[in-house]
Write a protein that holds these residues in place. Sequence first.
Motif: not given
Length: 158
Positions: A99-103, A108-110, A119-122
């Motif tokens: 979850v931390i990696v996902q957030v 950062f994807s912005h 983000h989608g894969a995680v």
Amino acid sequence: MRATYRVLAYLLALEVVVQAAAIAWAVFGLSTWIENGGVLDKAGLESDAIVFDGVTGFMVHGLNGQIIVPAIALVLFIVSFFARFPRAVAWAGAALVTVIVQVALGIFSHTLPALGMLHGAVALVLLVVALIAARKASGPVSVETSTDASTGAHAAQV
């Protein structure tokens, strides 16, 4: 506590589905709005003037992903210390780290849009980890037997 752990883990998996549905609703709504003549620019993004079917999906995805999902993962991790089954803490810890990696990837994807693929894969990794954690909590309760040295009787410990 195993039941609480199981419910939280399944809830975390459900939240991944909610997140996917919310962002799909938002993106398809936005693309339909643009195809019908809507124009989106930075000023429009920063104002409340742009309204289309699915705009709420962006809000749901953002708030859910930055507040509700991390809160569930944190509570799951805390509960894991009391769940008393093998690897409960490890699975809950894996979910929390994911979850931390996902957030972080979502934020950062912005700046670097290619991170959106991760983000989608995680998200799928989180779904699997949460489901495995829930299934592990659903497993049979292990029973250990010990012999009381003074009486020679067997005692079951759960």
